[in-house]
Design an enzyme around this catalytic site. Sequence first.
Site, PDB file in Angstrom:
ATOM      1  N   ARG A  31       9.290  -6.895  12.400  1.00 17.61           N
ATOM      2  CA  ARG A  31      10.133  -5.567  11.569  1.00 17.61           C
ATOM      3  C   ARG A  31      10.486  -5.973  10.147  1.00 17.61           C
ATOM      4  O   ARG A  31      11.670  -6.828  10.177  1.00 17.61           O
ATOM      5  CB  ARG A  31      11.163  -5.121  12.352  1.00 17.61           C
ATOM      6  N   TYR A  56      -3.028   1.304  10.160  1.00 15.88           N
ATOM      7  CA  TYR A  56      -3.023   0.077   9.213  1.00 15.88           C
ATOM      8  C   TYR A  56      -4.081   0.512   8.032  1.00 15.88           C
ATOM      9  O   TYR A  56      -3.896   0.000   7.077  1.00 15.88           O
ATOM     10  CB  TYR A  56      -3.511  -1.308  10.293  1.00 15.88           C
ATOM     11  N   ALA A  63       0.783  -1.229  -0.029  1.00 16.12           N
ATOM     12  CA  ALA A  63      -0.024   0.002  -0.195  1.00 16.12           C
ATOM     13  C   ALA A  63       0.981   1.175  -0.143  1.00 16.12           C
ATOM     14  O   ALA A  63       2.026   1.100   0.437  1.00 16.12           O
ATOM     15  CB  ALA A  63      -1.097  -0.102   1.368  1.00 16.12           C
ATOM     16  N   LYS A  98      -6.861  -6.629   3.864  1.00 16.13           N
ATOM     17  CA  LYS A  98      -6.583  -8.006   4.700  1.00 16.13           C
ATOM     18  C   LYS A  98      -8.173  -8.477   4.940  1.00 16.13           C
ATOM     19  O   LYS A  98      -8.161  -9.862   4.788  1.00 16.13           O
ATOM     20  CB  LYS A  98      -5.824  -7.678   5.912  1.00 16.13           C
ATOM     21  N   SER A 101       8.373  -4.128   4.469  1.00 14.24           N
ATOM     22  CA  SER A 101       6.747  -3.829   4.303  1.00 14.24           C
ATOM     23  C   SER A 101       6.332  -2.804   5.667  1.00 14.24           C
ATOM     24  O   SER A 101       5.697  -1.938   5.565  1.00 14.24           O
ATOM     25  CB  SER A 101       5.723  -4.773   4.032  1.00 14.24           C
TER      26      SER A 101
END
Length: 259
Positions: free
Chosen positions: A195, A158, A98, A165, A198
């Site tokens: 981590r 998010y 994204a 998702k 992305s």
Amino acid sequence: MNFSLEGRTYVVMGVANKRSIAWGIARSLHEAGARLIFTYANDRFEQPVKDLVSTLDGQDALFYECDVTDDQAVSNTFTKIKEDVGTIHGLAHCIAFANKEDLQGEFVDTSRDGFLLAHNISAYSLVVTAKAAAPLMTEGGGIVTLTYLGGERVVKNYNVMGVAKASLDASMKYLANDLGKHGVRVNAISAGPIRTLSAKGIGDFNSVLKKIEEEAPLRRTITQEEVGDSAYYLLSDLSRGVTGEIIHVDAGYNILGLS
Ligand code: NAD
């Protein structure tokens, strides 16, 4: 029960570097004796992926470029895989993207292009790859995708990836229903935050890791290896009665309510 994956071939999509969750999955499958096939988004990743895979002792891997936004590229990739190896036994789909500006601030500000981009790469890609890969699973097989709690609950920053998702989770279940009659199981792992490249794009990611360390039942974050071992379970006969399922590998964080 045979725990070995010797004689089996799995496609791993989405290794970018040694921190990638896909790399954790590749190592678990390799340790179980599987032959691996790697796909990467573009030629920038070719050498780094080949260098990483060269560290896996005795692994006779194959490599293919496959940009999942390109239907023809996906179809060509699995045609080539069929020509080169014939049957495959499973696929790990570890792909998402994204725009950085859509992973901070408020979801309500998501642009149409940002929304479509995130859904195209992060959710539709499972559909198009499952369609291309399933016919190669002539002895039955498994498909595993990677999801996150942000698809089930609202997780700060998010944003559009959470909505993608949710689409991925539902796509996984519809695919499980379609492909089950061909002996192909489709499941998801909802990984706790790790981590990776992305994850760097998600606003204030360090605070998320800290919160997990403080509050998750296991009082720690999880590792690529732990996701890899759960993927091994989902891609092996150990899970032969399981399909359409989301397994949380998140140190238990998803069970919490108000504290
Ligand atoms: P990563 O950056 O290592 O992997 C993402 C991969 O997606 C990269 O290899 C990238 O090249 C690939 N990709 C992006 N666009 C593509 C395209 N058009 N075609 C083909 N490949 C493309 O990061 P990761 O964290 O290992 O992500 C793997 C999966 O795990 C993603 O679905 C991610 O959402 C999911 N996940 C990550 C976390 C986390 O905290 N890191 C938690 C839960 C779920």
